[in-house]
Design an enzyme around this catalytic site. Structure first.
Site, short mmCIF file in Angstrom:
data_model
loop_
_atom_site.label_atom_id
_atom_site.label_comp_id
_atom_site.label_asym_id
_atom_site.label_seq_id
_atom_site.Cartn_x
_atom_site.Cartn_y
_atom_site.Cartn_z
N LYS A 1 45.44 51.99 45.24
CA LYS A 1 46.20 52.62 44.15
C LYS A 1 45.24 53.39 43.24
O LYS A 1 45.50 54.54 42.86
CB LYS A 1 46.95 51.51 43.40
CG LYS A 1 47.72 51.93 42.18
CD LYS A 1 47.00 51.61 40.89
CE LYS A 1 46.65 50.16 40.73
NZ LYS A 1 45.99 49.84 39.47
N LYS B 1 38.38 54.98 33.56
CA LYS B 1 38.54 53.91 34.55
C LYS B 1 38.56 54.49 35.97
O LYS B 1 38.00 53.89 36.91
CB LYS B 1 39.83 53.14 34.26
CG LYS B 1 40.26 52.16 35.33
CD LYS B 1 39.38 50.93 35.45
CE LYS B 1 39.84 50.07 36.62
NZ LYS B 1 39.12 48.83 36.77
P1 NAD Z 1 48.41 40.97 39.68
O1 NAD Z 1 49.32 41.56 40.71
O2 NAD Z 1 47.65 39.72 39.98
O3 NAD Z 1 49.25 40.70 38.32
C1 NAD Z 1 50.29 41.50 37.89
C2 NAD Z 1 51.38 40.61 37.31
O4 NAD Z 1 52.43 41.47 36.81
C3 NAD Z 1 52.04 39.66 38.32
O5 NAD Z 1 52.02 38.34 37.82
C4 NAD Z 1 53.47 40.20 38.47
O6 NAD Z 1 54.43 39.18 38.70
C5 NAD Z 1 53.68 40.86 37.13
N1 NAD Z 1 54.71 41.93 37.11
C6 NAD Z 1 54.93 42.89 38.03
N2 NAD Z 1 55.89 43.74 37.61
C7 NAD Z 1 56.27 43.29 36.39
C8 NAD Z 1 57.19 43.76 35.41
N3 NAD Z 1 57.93 44.87 35.61
N4 NAD Z 1 57.31 43.07 34.24
C9 NAD Z 1 56.55 41.95 34.01
N5 NAD Z 1 55.67 41.46 34.90
C10 NAD Z 1 55.53 42.13 36.06
O7 NAD Z 1 47.41 42.16 39.28
P2 NAD Z 1 45.95 42.03 38.56
O8 NAD Z 1 44.91 41.83 39.60
O9 NAD Z 1 46.07 41.08 37.41
O10 NAD Z 1 45.79 43.54 38.03
C11 NAD Z 1 46.53 44.04 36.93
C12 NAD Z 1 46.03 45.43 36.60
O11 NAD Z 1 44.64 45.35 36.25
C13 NAD Z 1 46.12 46.43 37.77
O12 NAD Z 1 46.46 47.71 37.28
C14 NAD Z 1 44.72 46.42 38.35
O13 NAD Z 1 44.42 47.64 39.01
C15 NAD Z 1 43.89 46.20 37.10
N6 NAD Z 1 42.58 45.55 37.32
C16 NAD Z 1 42.49 44.47 38.17
C17 NAD Z 1 41.24 43.88 38.37
C18 NAD Z 1 41.07 42.71 39.32
O14 NAD Z 1 39.91 42.42 39.67
N7 NAD Z 1 42.11 42.04 39.77
C19 NAD Z 1 40.11 44.36 37.70
C20 NAD Z 1 40.26 45.42 36.81
C21 NAD Z 1 41.50 46.01 36.63
#
Ligand code: NAD
Length: 292
Positions: free
Chosen positions: A239, A171
């Site tokens: 990040k 990744k």
């Molecule tokens: P996001 O911030 O929208 O969602 C994360 C969720 O986790 C939030 O709803 C938050 O309230 C919750 N959270 C935070 N700490 C917590 C805890 N300790 N316990 C339970 N819930 C908790 O993030 P996202 O965009 O959904 O991304 C999630 C992961 O996927 C990241 O690592 C990101 O790098 C990766 N990712 C994101 C994308 C994208 O396009 N958004 C694409 C590929 C990968």
């Protein structure tokens, strides 16, 4: 059909859970932002009280959280996954986090009889909605076979990359290409604009040749429309580029492209763009070319 415990239902997790429910799996969700979890009840999910509560009775547990500290809190913290591991013995960590921390958590869960896979994804919110994510898997192959019916409800390309951490390393390689490619798209559009070229036509021409890419296809329209909304936030991109830089540093691999694009994203964040989508990198070029 499997019982799934899903922790973290933000931009990506929410869509992934909806696809699991559509495929007929039972899903218990936990999110520290309660409203995010409750919004999935209408789709058939059950809201859990803690990370441990979400996964306790599950065949497969999943995390989809922002960064390494949140995943460590959900797995190792009080009422976390380690204190009540999934009954089915399989856990898939799907966020993008440190490969080293991944291996440490995998070892801790192995002591409780749980196989932890790393399964970070690529494809963005659109891939999550359409269940076409690319899932890059590290860890035990037998555990992957057990998790496959669950993973295939969320993704199309599911590749086993090697042992624990190999999915995360893959990744980070992905993010290196994503970042540098996006920079190239922003730079080409900034040059075309300065030369008075029609940007829609520029995109069409480039899409038909060897400059075509996912970024050109999906993010160039947002750049041309001056739409900075997330999507994939610049904070999360930074990040990922930090994790990429840390891995490269540990291995002694020079990555000048990673350093350059990291600094351009840092410039954007310093201008308050951390919550914008990664395509908002175009605004750094607006500033560089005095086109704000
Ligand atoms: P996001 O911030 O929208 O969602 C994360 C969720 O986790 C939030 O709803 C938050 O309230 C919750 N959270 C935070 N700490 C917590 C805890 N300790 N316990 C339970 N819930 C908790 O993030 P996202 O965009 O959904 O991304 C999630 C992961 O996927 C990241 O690592 C990101 O790098 C990766 N990712 C994101 C994308 C994208 O396009 N958004 C694409 C590929 C990968």
């Amino acid at each position: 059909m499997a019982k799934v415990g899903f922790i973290g239902v933000g931009v990506m997790g929410r869509e992934m859970v909806i696809n699991l429910l559509k495929a007929g799996h039972e899903v218990r969700v936990f999110d520290t932002h309660l409203a995010a979890a409750e919004a999935l009840v209408a789709h058939g999910a059950v809201v859990a009280k803690s990370a441990g509560d979400a996964v306790r009775d599950a065949d497969v547990g999943i995390t989809m959280l922002p960064d390494t500290p949140q995943v460590e809190a959900a797995i190792l913290g009080p009422d976390g996954v380690l204190s009540s591991p999934p009954a089915g013995g399989v856990f898939v960590e799907m966020s993008t986090i440190s490969p080293q921390a991944t291996r440490a958590m995998s070892a801790a869960l192995a002591e409780r009889g749980v196989s932890m896979l790393d399964g970070p994804v690529s494809g963005g919110p659109l891939g999550a909605t359409n269940a076409t994510l690319s899932i890059m898997v590290g860890g035990d192959e037998q555990a992957l076979a057990k998790a496959m019916p669950v993973l295939s409800a969320m993704g199309k390309t599911i590749v086993h990359m090697g042992e624990s951490g190999a999915g995360q390393v893959t990744k980070l390689c992905n993010q290196l290409v994503v970042g540098i490619n996006l920079q190239g798209v922003c730079e080409a559009l900034a040059l075309g604009r300065a030369a008075g070229i029609d940007l829609e036509k520029l995109r069409d021409a480039l899409l038909g040749g060897s400059a075509s890419s996912w970024m050109m296809q999906n993010l160039a329209p947002k750049i041309i429309a001056k739409d900075p909304a997330a999507g994939f936030r610049i904070d999360l991109m930074l990040k990922d580029l930090r994790l990429t830089g840390e891995l490269a540093f540990a291995l002694g691999v020079p990555l000048p492209g990673n350093a350059l694009v990291t600094n351009l994203f840092l410039e954007a964040r310093a201008h308050g763009e951390g919550g914008n989508g990664n395509q908002a990198l175009y605004r750094a070029y607006d500033r560089l070319t005095n086109q704000e």
